[in-house]
Design a protein around this motif. Structure first.
Motif, mmCIF file in Angstrom:
data_model
loop_
_atom_site.group_PDB
_atom_site.id
_atom_site.type_symbol
_atom_site.label_atom_id
_atom_site.label_comp_id
_atom_site.label_asym_id
_atom_site.label_seq_id
_atom_site.Cartn_x
_atom_site.Cartn_y
_atom_site.Cartn_z
ATOM 1 N N VAL A 79 0.862 -0.862 -0.394
ATOM 2 C CA VAL A 79 -0.254 0.631 0.595
ATOM 3 C C VAL A 79 0.916 1.097 -0.079
ATOM 4 N N ASP A 80 0.309 2.411 -0.572
ATOM 5 C CA ASP A 80 1.572 3.816 -0.731
ATOM 6 C C ASP A 80 0.370 4.625 -0.340
ATOM 7 N N LYS A 81 0.220 5.719 0.579
ATOM 8 C CA LYS A 81 -0.125 7.443 0.478
ATOM 9 C C LYS A 81 0.552 8.066 0.066
ATOM 10 N N MET A 93 5.133 10.372 7.368
ATOM 11 C CA MET A 93 6.063 9.033 9.034
ATOM 12 C C MET A 93 5.894 8.824 10.317
ATOM 13 N N VAL A 94 4.519 9.253 10.679
ATOM 14 C CA VAL A 94 3.564 8.444 11.061
ATOM 15 C C VAL A 94 3.155 7.361 11.143
ATOM 16 N N VAL A 95 2.488 7.650 9.581
ATOM 17 C CA VAL A 95 1.843 6.777 9.188
ATOM 18 C C VAL A 95 2.591 5.002 8.647
ATOM 19 N N VAL A 96 3.300 5.061 8.355
ATOM 20 C CA VAL A 96 5.029 4.130 7.348
ATOM 21 C C VAL A 96 4.872 3.018 8.454
ATOM 22 N N PRO A 97 5.059 4.155 9.948
ATOM 23 C CA PRO A 97 5.870 2.250 10.949
ATOM 24 C C PRO A 97 4.528 2.398 11.453
ATOM 25 N N ALA A 148 8.641 -1.724 5.572
ATOM 26 C CA ALA A 148 9.235 -0.244 5.230
ATOM 27 C C ALA A 148 9.634 -0.342 4.709
ATOM 28 N N ALA A 149 10.416 0.880 3.478
ATOM 29 C CA ALA A 149 11.522 1.589 3.170
ATOM 30 C C ALA A 149 10.881 2.315 2.367
ATOM 31 N N VAL A 150 11.359 3.567 2.631
ATOM 32 C CA VAL A 150 10.863 5.054 2.408
ATOM 33 C C VAL A 150 12.332 5.585 1.692
ATOM 34 N N GLY A 305 4.447 1.169 17.251
ATOM 35 C CA GLY A 305 4.533 2.451 15.916
ATOM 36 C C GLY A 305 6.022 2.946 16.178
ATOM 37 N N LEU A 306 6.245 3.275 17.526
ATOM 38 C CA LEU A 306 7.597 3.847 17.777
ATOM 39 C C LEU A 306 8.611 3.194 17.557
ATOM 40 N N ASP A 307 8.431 1.739 17.778
ATOM 41 C CA ASP A 307 9.351 0.894 17.782
ATOM 42 C C ASP A 307 9.588 0.360 16.254
ATOM 43 N N LYS A 308 8.558 0.510 15.259
ATOM 44 C CA LYS A 308 8.916 0.513 13.832
ATOM 45 C C LYS A 308 8.987 1.544 13.001
#
Ligand code: URA
Length: 434
Positions: A79-81, A93-97, A148-150, A305-308
């Motif tokens: 998925v992408d946003k 930066m919040v949603v991806v993790p 995830a990767a950005v 989420g923060l760990d990710k």
């Protein structure tokens, strides 16, 4: 076929066929159509528009005008946003993790910022050591391992859009719904994800200044995606004032981390939860968006989420120390406070003006290729609806150049309006289009 006939056809409000549009996109990509003919054609599209079939043909021809990312080796539904651009918009930066922590893979390609809106890649680059360029096999390997990767958009992704956008920028043809929709969706289609969540911003800081136009854009983009066999959801959200309190690259990284700790501003948390929830649905994790939102809230609360986020940063070579101020990112050498000379309520905080002020402080680029000061930006201490006393500091401006900070401060002062009546709160979320 000849270009002049196609310009005349569009000028006269007629529909272009798929073959004609493909011929134009070929000529745009390989450089055989000169800028002056493209400029004329773009202006004809600006005034006469395009119907749904034309927009679909244009988007697909553009999507396949260059490299198309192959994500077939990613496990699961990627998925992408995409956000149509705003000020202080650090939701990626919040949603991806959060989405990755729920097990749905995100192979994210983002761009750099230009003008008053910041770019996601600039924000990640504010993290010391963070690599935004990965070879394709490492990108896919990281998405499978970390979920995830950005990375920054490859130079050969949708070359037709690069040329068209550069001409639109100097010919007054940026604000055309068919052109914006095809520009955005061609890049999303070429980026390879099966599910796409669009955050369409409405308001002073956005391309679309009113709801009707934003709805039209959202509907067009959803249709384009569906025509390319992708699942698409568009969320319309308000950008009449910046999102959160921080505008500027490292300041926004800090605010995203605070949000993942459950200590972020409510508007940023709200939009992040909604976008992430839709992504979980498109990724097949939940059938119901409310259940998906429940899981996202749980991931926020538990700190997973923060760990990710930490895992993604580490995987891409980033170095942050989460237990010290500014997480160890360089801090601005200079700062200045913007103070008010009256008491009252903040009745307006123009997002575009705030974005321009942050850019003047050094956080953004006026021209492609300008360098960015990652420490520069603005902290909005007071936002719409807040009460201020005469003499209060309502914002701080940061950066590495004192003269730029002073210029930015004058610009920022213009973003605020005050009154004696507290304004009605404006809802952040406006609509959802599927
Ligand atoms: N973002 C894009 O990528 N293209 C546009 O035309 C407008 C916003």
């Amino acid at each position: 076929m000849n270009v002049q006939d196609l310009i005349i056809k569009k000028r006269d409000g007629q529909e272009l066929t798929r073959e004609e549009i493909e011929f134009l996109v070929d000529g745009i990509s390989n450089g055989t159509i000169p800028d002056y003919q493209l400029a004329a054609w773009l202006m004809a599209v600006y005034f006469k528009g395009m119907n749904a079939a034309e927009i679909r043909h244009l988007s697909l021809a553009m999507a396949y005008s260059g490299e198309v990312v192959d994500l077939s080796e990613v496990d699961g539904i990627t998925v992408d946003k995409h956000s149509t651009g705003g000020v202080g918009d650090k939701t990626t930066m919040v949603v991806v993790p959060l989405v990755a922590a729920a097990g749905v893979p995100i192979a994210k390609m983002s761009g750099r910022g230009l003008g008053h809106t910041g770019g996601t890649i600039d924000k990640f680059e504010a993290i010391p050591g963070f690599r935004v360029e990965l070879p394709h096999n490492r990108f896919v390997e990281q998405v499978n391992r970390v979920k995830a990767a950005v990375i920054s958009q490859s130079g050969n992704l949708v070359p037709a859009d690069k040329r068209l956008y550069a001409i639109r920028d100097v010919t007054g043809t940026v604000e055309s719904i068919p052109l914006i929709a095809s520009s955005i969706m061609s890049k999303k289609i070429a980026s390879g994800a099966r599910g796409i969540v669009l955050d369409v911003k409405v308001g002073s800081g956005a391309f679309m200044k009113n709801k009707e136009k934003a709805l039209e854009l959202a509907k067009d983009m959803v249709k384009i995606g569906q025509g390319a066999d992708r699942q698409v959801v568009a969320v319309l959200s308000n950008m009449y004032q910046p999102l959160g309190h921080m505008v500027g690259n490292s300041l926004e990284v800090r605010e995203a981390i605070a949000t993942l700790r459950g200590e972020g501003p409510s508007d940023l948390e709200e939009i992040s939860v909604v976008l992430a929830a839709h992504m979980l649905v498109l990724g097949g994790r939940h059938a119901d968006v409310n259940l998906a939102a429940g899981e996202i809230r749980q991931l926020l609360k538990s700190g997973r989420g923060l760990d990710k986020f930490k895992e993604i940063v580490e995987a891409q070579g980033g170095r942050l120390d989460y237990d010290i101020p500014a997480c160890g990112m360089p801090r601005a050498r200079f700062k200045a406070a913007l103070r008010v000379n009256r008491s009252g309520y903040v009745t307006e905080l123009n997002a575009e003006e705030v974005g321009r002020a942050a850019m003047l402080a050094g956080a953004g680029r006026e021209r492609l290729g300008d360098s960015v000061d990652y420490t520069a930006g603005v902290k909005l201490i007071r936002k719409c609806g807040d009460y201020v006393e005469n003499g209060d500091a309502i914002a701080m401006i940061y950066g590495g150049n004192e003269a730029k900070i002073e210029t930015a401060k004058k610009r920022l002062a213009q973003a605020y309006r005050f009154g004696d009546q507290q304004p009605q709160p404006v809802p952040l979320l406006i609509d959802t289009i599927k």
